[in-house]
Motif scaffolding. Structure first.
Motif, PDB file in Angstrom:
ATOM      1  N   ALA A 147      21.219  26.646 -16.363  1.00 48.43           N
ATOM      2  CA  ALA A 147      21.981  27.096 -17.533  1.00 48.43           C
ATOM      3  C   ALA A 147      21.076  27.696 -18.607  1.00 48.43           C
ATOM      4  O   ALA A 147      21.540  28.482 -19.442  1.00 48.43           O
ATOM      5  CB  ALA A 147      22.776  25.929 -18.109  1.00 48.43           C
ATOM      6  N   GLU A 148      19.798  27.347 -18.585  1.00 44.94           N
ATOM      7  CA  GLU A 148      18.858  27.869 -19.574  1.00 44.94           C
ATOM      8  C   GLU A 148      18.348  29.263 -19.217  1.00 44.94           C
ATOM      9  O   GLU A 148      17.791  29.967 -20.053  1.00 44.94           O
ATOM     10  CB  GLU A 148      17.672  26.905 -19.719  1.00 44.94           C
ATOM     11  CG  GLU A 148      18.062  25.540 -20.291  1.00 44.94           C
ATOM     12  CD  GLU A 148      16.904  24.561 -20.250  1.00 44.94           C
ATOM     13  OE1 GLU A 148      15.826  24.938 -19.708  1.00 44.94           O
ATOM     14  OE2 GLU A 148      17.055  23.440 -20.766  1.00 44.94           O
ATOM     15  N   ARG A 149      18.563  29.679 -17.973  1.00 44.60           N
ATOM     16  CA  ARG A 149      17.987  30.943 -17.491  1.00 44.60           C
ATOM     17  C   ARG A 149      18.961  32.110 -17.714  1.00 44.60           C
ATOM     18  O   ARG A 149      19.414  32.776 -16.785  1.00 44.60           O
ATOM     19  CB  ARG A 149      17.611  30.798 -16.017  1.00 44.60           C
ATOM     20  CG  ARG A 149      16.612  29.669 -15.752  1.00 44.60           C
ATOM     21  CD  ARG A 149      16.280  29.558 -14.280  1.00 44.60           C
ATOM     22  NE  ARG A 149      15.641  30.761 -13.765  1.00 44.60           N
ATOM     23  CZ  ARG A 149      14.332  31.027 -13.833  1.00 44.60           C
ATOM     24  NH1 ARG A 149      13.517  30.154 -14.430  1.00 44.60           N
ATOM     25  NH2 ARG A 149      13.837  32.149 -13.348  1.00 44.60           N
ATOM     26  N   LYS A 150      19.276  32.361 -18.961  1.00 43.73           N
ATOM     27  CA  LYS A 150      20.306  33.342 -19.296  1.00 43.73           C
ATOM     28  C   LYS A 150      19.886  34.784 -19.021  1.00 43.73           C
ATOM     29  O   LYS A 150      20.733  35.678 -18.969  1.00 43.73           O
ATOM     30  CB  LYS A 150      20.701  33.190 -20.769  1.00 43.73           C
ATOM     31  CG  LYS A 150      21.343  31.854 -21.083  1.00 43.73           C
ATOM     32  CD  LYS A 150      21.798  31.765 -22.515  1.00 43.73           C
ATOM     33  CE  LYS A 150      22.458  30.418 -22.797  1.00 43.73           C
ATOM     34  NZ  LYS A 150      22.944  30.303 -24.201  1.00 43.73           N
ATOM     35  N   TYR A 155      22.717  35.294 -13.331  1.00 44.81           N
ATOM     36  CA  TYR A 155      22.902  34.075 -14.115  1.00 44.81           C
ATOM     37  C   TYR A 155      24.272  33.435 -13.883  1.00 44.81           C
ATOM     38  O   TYR A 155      24.367  32.245 -13.586  1.00 44.81           O
ATOM     39  CB  TYR A 155      22.723  34.386 -15.596  1.00 44.81           C
ATOM     40  CG  TYR A 155      23.059  33.225 -16.511  1.00 44.81           C
ATOM     41  CD1 TYR A 155      22.241  32.099 -16.561  1.00 44.81           C
ATOM     42  CD2 TYR A 155      24.207  33.251 -17.304  1.00 44.81           C
ATOM     43  CE1 TYR A 155      22.540  31.033 -17.395  1.00 44.81           C
ATOM     44  CE2 TYR A 155      24.510  32.179 -18.145  1.00 44.81           C
ATOM     45  CZ  TYR A 155      23.681  31.086 -18.185  1.00 44.81           C
ATOM     46  OH  TYR A 155      23.984  30.026 -18.999  1.00 44.81           O
ATOM     47  N   HIS A 156      25.326  34.221 -13.998  1.00 47.78           N
ATOM     48  CA  HIS A 156      26.672  33.653 -13.867  1.00 47.78           C
ATOM     49  C   HIS A 156      26.890  33.083 -12.473  1.00 47.78           C
ATOM     50  O   HIS A 156      27.457  31.998 -12.323  1.00 47.78           O
ATOM     51  CB  HIS A 156      27.743  34.700 -14.181  1.00 47.78           C
ATOM     52  CG  HIS A 156      29.128  34.158 -14.076  1.00 47.78           C
ATOM     53  ND1 HIS A 156      29.890  34.285 -12.935  1.00 47.78           N
ATOM     54  CD2 HIS A 156      29.890  33.453 -14.956  1.00 47.78           C
ATOM     55  CE1 HIS A 156      31.063  33.693 -13.121  1.00 47.78           C
ATOM     56  NE2 HIS A 156      31.083  33.185 -14.338  1.00 47.78           N
ATOM     57  N   SER A 157      26.428  33.800 -11.456  1.00 46.42           N
ATOM     58  CA  SER A 157      26.587  33.308 -10.078  1.00 46.42           C
ATOM     59  C   SER A 157      25.818  32.017  -9.873  1.00 46.42           C
ATOM     60  O   SER A 157      26.296  31.085  -9.208  1.00 46.42           O
ATOM     61  CB  SER A 157      26.104  34.368  -9.088  1.00 46.42           C
ATOM     62  OG  SER A 157      26.915  35.521  -9.157  1.00 46.42           O
ATOM     63  N   LEU A 158      24.616  31.961 -10.438  1.00 48.82           N
ATOM     64  CA  LEU A 158      23.785  30.756 -10.316  1.00 48.82           C
ATOM     65  C   LEU A 158      24.471  29.567 -10.978  1.00 48.82           C
ATOM     66  O   LEU A 158      24.542  28.464 -10.420  1.00 48.82           O
ATOM     67  CB  LEU A 158      22.427  31.014 -10.966  1.00 48.82           C
ATOM     68  CG  LEU A 158      21.323  29.970 -10.763  1.00 48.82           C
ATOM     69  CD1 LEU A 158      20.968  29.848  -9.294  1.00 48.82           C
ATOM     70  CD2 LEU A 158      20.084  30.367 -11.569  1.00 48.82           C
ATOM     71  N   LEU A 159      25.008  29.806 -12.185  1.00 49.73           N
ATOM     72  CA  LEU A 159      25.683  28.740 -12.916  1.00 49.73           C
ATOM     73  C   LEU A 159      26.959  28.312 -12.206  1.00 49.73           C
ATOM     74  O   LEU A 159      27.245  27.116 -12.064  1.00 49.73           O
ATOM     75  CB  LEU A 159      26.004  29.229 -14.330  1.00 49.73           C
ATOM     76  CG  LEU A 159      26.408  28.182 -15.375  1.00 49.73           C
ATOM     77  CD1 LEU A 159      25.295  27.171 -15.571  1.00 49.73           C
ATOM     78  CD2 LEU A 159      26.740  28.872 -16.691  1.00 49.73           C
TER      79      LEU A 159
END
Length: 293
Positions: A147-150, A155-159
């Motif tokens: 969540a910190e890796r904006k 990013y969205h897929s990872l989250l």
């Protein structure tokens, strides 16, 4: 005194990252509902509310007293609980807790998981085995790092994928306590389908015939299945679901009884009033007055 609201408050949970997903870990110190404000910002949780998303809470340490749809629970760590968007709840006591929470809106939950979540509602808190808790806590820590890796391109897929993995971990715990679908009798399968249909249609469909039609079975057979499985008729379940929502609105909002009747699909206000009294043993106004400070 209970705060008065025209509607049941809906607290936003899944917009922290502008992605329909939220995750956090925090420590809260002792507080009871009688306190109006707290230094740790937990006041919002002590007011009766719903969430705008599917919410999950991993209690890592301490004890929480929580009220969910008029049922009181004392939850001790390590435990996990899933909260459906429809469920009204409030925290009444916190005893020095560390809690991880994540929320994800319907659009971001895997379709398979969403169907399973609908099947197990309403749900209760689950106590976790040591190994399961450790795995879940580590998964939350990893998700928090994601969540910190904006600035990551995906990013969205990872989250989304990491939070769905957390959802799957929680689901697996609830499913472990449920009877396998392949072992359900025909009566239980029909009853399960009826309950799912009821949850989606209770404000519009009030007659057993409407549910029998939706399920493509006869009214007598639907009643036979439901009564054999639960001990109660189809009409009983329809009335109980409607009255639960009526109780929520009477207790947690300041809508008039007539407004509540309309919201629940009753144009005939006197009929709704008689139904409420029949099911609960008191009038809607008496129920509201009894539960006000």
């Amino acid at each position: 005194m209970r705060k008065k609201n025209k509607f049941i408050p809906v607290n936003p949970m899944a917009d922290e990252f502008g992605a329909g997903i939220s995750i956090d870990r925090l420590t809260l110190y002792d507080v009871s509902i009688s306190e109006q404000t707290t230094s740790d910002g937990s006041e919002e949780a002590t007011q009766s509310h719903r969430h705008d998303s599917h919410s999950f809470f991993l209690l890592e340490s301490g004890t929480v007293h929580i009220e969910i749809d008029f049922q009181q629970y004392k939850i001790k760590s390590p435990s996990v609980i899933y909260m459906h968007p429809d469920q009204v709840h409030r925290t009444t006591v916190l005893e020095k807790i560390t809690v991880s929470s994540w929320a994800i809106n319907t659009e971001n939950i895997h379709a398979e998981y969403l169907n399973l979540l609908e099947d197990i509602t309403p749900v209760k808190p689950l106590t976790l085995a040591k190994e399961t808790f450790s795995l879940m806590s580590e998964a939350v820590s990893l998700c928090l790092k994601f969540a910190e890796r904006k600035n990551d391109k995906l990013y969205h897929s990872l989250l989304k994928d990491s939070c769905n993995a957390l959802v799957a971990l929680v689901l697996s715990q609830y499913l472990a306590q449920a009877q396998p679908t392949d072992k359900l009798s025909r009566f239980e399968i029909v009853t399960k389908a009826f309950r799912e249909t009821l949850e989606r249609n209770y404000t519009a469909a009030k007659r057993p015939a409407e549910y029998a039609q939706k399920l493509n079975i006869s009214i007598p057979y639907l009643n036979e299945c439901v009564k054999n499985t639960t001990g109660y008729s189809v009409s009983h379940h329809i009335q109980q679901r409607v009255i639960l929502e009526a109780k929520r609105l009477l207790y947690y909002s300041d809508k008039s009884v007539k407004e509540i009747a309309t919201a629940l699909g009753y144009d005939d206000y006197p009929y709704f009033s008689r139904l409420f009294a029949k099911v609960t043993g008191m009038t809607a106004v008496a129920f509201r007055n009894k539960n006000r400070d």
